[in-house]
Design a protein around this motif. Structure first.
Motif, PDB file in Angstrom:
ATOM      1  N   TYR A   1       0.855  -1.188   0.000  1.00 46.18           N
ATOM      2  CA  TYR A   1       0.000   0.000   0.000  1.00 46.18           C
ATOM      3  C   TYR A   1       0.889   1.235   0.000  1.00 46.18           C
ATOM      4  CZ  TYR A   1      -3.814  -3.076   1.407  1.00 46.18           C
ATOM      5  OH  TYR A   1      -4.751  -4.081   1.449  1.00 46.18           O
TER       6      TYR A   1
ATOM      7  N   TYR B   1      -3.073   4.870  -2.923  1.00 45.99           N
ATOM      8  CA  TYR B   1      -4.345   5.336  -2.366  1.00 45.99           C
ATOM      9  C   TYR B   1      -4.169   6.696  -1.703  1.00 45.99           C
ATOM     10  CZ  TYR B   1      -5.397   0.348  -2.640  1.00 45.99           C
ATOM     11  OH  TYR B   1      -5.572  -0.942  -3.083  1.00 45.99           O
TER      12      TYR B   1
ATOM     13  N   PHE C   1      -9.596   5.249   2.987  1.00 50.73           N
ATOM     14  CA  PHE C   1      -9.758   4.252   4.040  1.00 50.73           C
ATOM     15  C   PHE C   1     -10.596   4.769   5.193  1.00 50.73           C
ATOM     16  CE2 PHE C   1      -5.825   3.164   1.838  1.00 50.73           C
ATOM     17  CZ  PHE C   1      -6.171   1.891   1.412  1.00 50.73           C
TER      18      PHE C   1
ATOM     19  N   SER D   1      -8.324   7.973  11.109  1.00 51.53           N
ATOM     20  CA  SER D   1      -8.235   7.330   9.793  1.00 51.53           C
ATOM     21  C   SER D   1      -7.422   6.046   9.850  1.00 51.53           C
ATOM     22  CB  SER D   1      -7.602   8.287   8.779  1.00 51.53           C
ATOM     23  OG  SER D   1      -8.352   9.457   8.652  1.00 51.53           O
TER      24      SER D   1
ATOM     25  N   GLN E   1      -9.310   3.056  11.136  1.00 50.28           N
ATOM     26  CA  GLN E   1     -10.162   2.449  10.106  1.00 50.28           C
ATOM     27  C   GLN E   1      -9.329   1.672   9.078  1.00 50.28           C
ATOM     28  OE1 GLN E   1     -13.480   4.864   8.626  1.00 50.28           O
ATOM     29  NE2 GLN E   1     -13.070   6.312  10.290  1.00 50.28           N
ATOM     30  N   PHE E   2      -8.186   2.224   8.695  1.00 48.39           N
ATOM     31  CA  PHE E   2      -7.309   1.548   7.737  1.00 48.39           C
ATOM     32  C   PHE E   2      -6.803   0.230   8.325  1.00 48.39           C
ATOM     33  CE2 PHE E   2      -2.861   1.528   5.735  1.00 48.39           C
ATOM     34  CZ  PHE E   2      -3.272   0.788   4.645  1.00 48.39           C
TER      35      PHE E   2
ATOM     36  N   LYS F   1      -9.364  -2.478   8.311  1.00 51.62           N
ATOM     37  CA  LYS F   1      -9.496  -3.104   6.986  1.00 51.62           C
ATOM     38  C   LYS F   1      -8.376  -4.113   6.757  1.00 51.62           C
ATOM     39  CE  LYS F   1     -11.815   0.815   4.866  1.00 51.62           C
ATOM     40  NZ  LYS F   1     -13.071   0.368   4.357  1.00 51.62           N
TER      41      LYS F   1
END
Length: 164
Positions: A83, A110, A115, A145, A148-149, A152
């Motif tokens: 990533y 990204y 994300f 953030s 949350q990333f 995932k």
């Protein structure tokens, strides 16, 4: 091992703070052997420098260690990281252009905001010309953030020892 590279312009404010916060969250969740991160800048403005003193002070307020020296995005980063996560649209575009120029894969680049779908931002603001309050705002954005990333990433089969 899932490898994440955080990218901003000079690699002394946003991306080293993102790297440090992310690594602390990874360690707290017991994922240190499974997920790792680094950071870089798209420019060569601060190669070899320590993060901005305000970045260091902000991280220190939250007990997050930063062990980083500024570096520039390299061709090998496109192959070495799963990533590539840009802090803002400009650095996202510069990263994509560099990958395309070298005919490298770019489908793993990204924006951080991708994300955090419930986020009220597209770009993590650059705090360089602001005061300590700007760095605190960036910290809050990154902290939420990156939770949350990481959530995932924790759902990826490879994190649990299964091939993707």
């Amino acid at each position: 091992m899932v490898k994440v590279l955080f990218i901003c312009l000079g690699n002394i404010c946003r991306s080293p703070l993102a790297e440090a916060i992310f690594n602390a969250k990874v360690a707290a969740r017991g994922l240190s052997g499974l997920v790792c991160s680094d950071s870089c800048g798209t420019s060569d403005f601060h190669i070899g420098e320590l993060p901005d003193e305000r970045t260091l002070a902000c991280a220190d307020r939250y007990g997050i260690p930063i062990n980083h020296r500024g570096r520039q995005l390299q061709r090998s980063d496109f192959r070495n990281f799963d990533y590539l996560v840009a802090m803002d649209t400009s650095n996202y575009q510069n990263t994509v252009k560099l990958g395309q120029r070298y005919k490298l894969k770019t489908d793993h680049i990204y924006l951080l905001s991708e994300f955090a779908p419930d986020a009220s931002f597209t770009d993590v603001p650059d705090p360089y010309y602001g005061g300590l309050g700007s760095f605190e705002e960036v910290y809050r954005i990154l902290d939420a953030s990156l939770d949350q990333f990481l959530a995932k990433l924790e759902n990826l089969p490879s994190i649990h020892g299964k091939p993707q």
